[in-house]
Every structure is written in structure tokens, then in C-alpha cells.
Design a protein around this motif. Structure first.
Motif, short mmCIF file in Angstrom:
data_model
loop_
_atom_site.label_atom_id
_atom_site.label_comp_id
_atom_site.label_asym_id
_atom_site.label_seq_id
_atom_site.Cartn_x
_atom_site.Cartn_y
_atom_site.Cartn_z
N THR A 1 -1.07 -1.53 -7.35
CA THR A 1 -1.99 -0.85 -8.27
C THR A 1 -3.36 -0.80 -7.61
OG1 THR A 1 -2.67 -2.91 -9.32
CG2 THR A 1 -0.76 -1.77 -10.27
N ASP A 2 -4.25 0.05 -8.15
CA ASP A 2 -5.62 0.09 -7.63
C ASP A 2 -6.25 -1.29 -7.70
OD1 ASP A 2 -5.47 2.77 -7.03
OD2 ASP A 2 -6.37 3.43 -8.92
N ALA A 3 -6.02 -2.00 -8.80
CA ALA A 3 -6.61 -3.34 -8.97
C ALA A 3 -6.11 -4.29 -7.87
CB ALA A 3 -6.28 -3.90 -10.34
N GLU A 4 -4.80 -4.15 -7.51
CA GLU A 4 -4.26 -5.03 -6.47
C GLU A 4 -4.81 -4.67 -5.09
OE1 GLU A 4 0.09 -6.19 -8.39
OE2 GLU A 4 -0.18 -4.23 -7.46
N LYS A 5 -5.16 -3.38 -4.91
CA LYS A 5 -5.67 -2.93 -3.61
C LYS A 5 -7.17 -3.15 -3.46
CE LYS A 5 -3.52 1.21 -3.93
NZ LYS A 5 -3.03 2.55 -3.57
N THR A 6 -7.84 -3.34 -4.61
CA THR A 6 -9.31 -3.38 -4.60
C THR A 6 -9.81 -4.75 -4.98
OG1 THR A 6 -9.22 -1.11 -5.40
CG2 THR A 6 -11.38 -2.19 -5.46
N THR A 7 -10.71 -5.27 -4.18
CA THR A 7 -11.38 -6.52 -4.55
C THR A 7 -12.84 -6.19 -4.74
OG1 THR A 7 -9.83 -7.72 -3.15
CG2 THR A 7 -11.78 -8.92 -3.87
N ALA B 1 0.83 -1.21 0.00
CA ALA B 1 0.00 0.00 0.00
C ALA B 1 0.87 1.25 0.00
CB ALA B 1 -0.93 -0.02 1.20
N ASP B 2 1.89 1.30 0.87
CA ASP B 2 2.75 2.48 0.97
C ASP B 2 4.19 2.02 1.16
OD1 ASP B 2 4.22 4.71 1.62
OD2 ASP B 2 2.88 5.40 3.20
#
Length: 195
Positions: free
Chosen positions: A180-186, A114-115
Motif C-alpha cells: 500500500t502507499d502507507a507501506e511504501k511511504t515513511t 513494490a512490484d
């Protein structure tokens, strides 16, 4: 007052190159076994001695025609044009390599986090496992010296500490990347509508 004269030619002689020259001794070369140098290690020690005896322009400060040879114990023999020699002991030229000098840990693929400047404890544990797994053979056995530990700080830097307490560091920038947003978002999957 009777006197005897001893001719100067009986009392003095020209100094040899070895007597006129003191070769500089380079920093010790780390080698696998100081009592049995490989050909490559001997060549490195030879170059170290030659380089230590050059001026700032890269010109040798030893008499022209001087040669340096190194035996398998790391002893360097400096042979001058007049065939006189100086010897630099192997114990002054080589030392046993540390585990860190003998080992190059493999670097795994970057972990998405994430960071990257503030890894969570879970992310640190993932990076640690990634480094450990990257340094295993096909049977799952570690290729690092037995007793090696891997620790990861909150910036993703991995410190590999060997049994002799020497260390290698793998920079966080080589081990983590922003997710990426895709990796952070399910995305939530809606319940199926009855048909």
C-alpha cells in the motif's frame, strides 16, 4: 486304420472368468512404505484398480459381482463370480512416495512488495525467509525434510526442493501482494521546534 476317439468333454472345458478376463492395471499409487501399506493406502489402490476397469460411462468392465481386495504389500486380488482369481503384483500398483508427495509446505502471509511482477533481490530474500519461517515448529526447527532448500524467483514464486530432488512450488500470487502507499511511504518527522 484303427482309430480311437477321445471325447471332447475330456479335452475341453469352459474357460474360467479369470482366463477370459485381463484386468487393466492403473498408474502406481505413491505410498509411504510399499512393504507396509496403511488401510487408507490399500483402499486407494483398490479404488485405482476398480476405476481402471470402468468404461467411459463409469460402468465396470469386469464381470458383474467381481471384487477387488488389496493386501498390505499392495497386491490386488481380483475375485470373479466363479471364484477364479487374477492377482496384480504390488510392485505394479504402488511406488514409494517422493518427499514432495509426502510434504505440504505451509504458506506464510503475503509479503508486501513494490512490484509483484518484478521483486527486488531483498524482496526475494524476505519471501524466502517467510516460507522458511512458516515451516518451523515452535522451537524454530524446520518441519521440512532435512536438506530442503527454498528459492524465490523475481515473480515471487517459491520452489521448495527436497533432498530427493522432488519439488513443490508455491505461486507468487500466494506469497506477495502490492504494498500500500502507507507501506511504501515513511513520512519524515520534522525536528522538534524549541518551545
Amino acid at each position: 486304420h484303427s482309430t480311437d476317439t477321445i471325447k471332447g468333454s475330456d479335452l475341453v472345458r469352459p474357460a474360467t472368468d479369470a482366463e477370459k478376463t485381463t484386468p487393466k492395471v492403473p498408474a502406481k499409487e505413491p505410498v509411504a512404505d510399499p512393504s507396509h501399506l496403511t488401510t487408507d493406502e490399500q483402499a486407494k489402490v483398490q479404488k485405482n484398480v476398480e476405476d481402471a476397469n470402468k468404461d467411459e460411462n463409469g460402468k465396470s468392465t469386469l464381470p458383474e459381482g467381481t471384487t477387488v481386495t488389496v493386501d498390505d504389500k499392495g497386491n490386488a486380488t481380483v475375485t470373479y463370480p466363479d471364484h477364479s482369481t487374477d492377482t496384480i503384483k504390488g510392485s505394479d500398483l504402488v511406488r514409494p512416495a517422493t518427499d514432495a508427495e509426502k510434504t505440504t509446505p505451509k504458506v506464510p502471509a503475503k509479503e508486501p512488495v513494490a512490484d509483484p511482477s518484478h521483486l527486488t533481490t531483498d524482496e526475494q530474500a524476505k519471501v524466502q525467509k517467510n516460507v522458511e519461517d512458516a515451516n518451523k515448529d515452535e522451537n524454530g526447527k524446520s518441519t521440512l525434510p532435512e536438506g530442503t532448500t527454498v528459492t524465490v524467483d523475481d515473480k515471487g514464486n517459491a520452489t521448495v526442493t527436497y533432498p530427493d530432488h522432488s519439488t513443490d512450488t508455491i505461486k507468487g500470487s500466494d506469497l506477495v501482494r502490492p504494498a500500500t502507499d502507507a507501506e511504501k511511504t515513511t513520512p519524515k518527522v520534522p525536528a522538534k521546534e524549541p518551545v
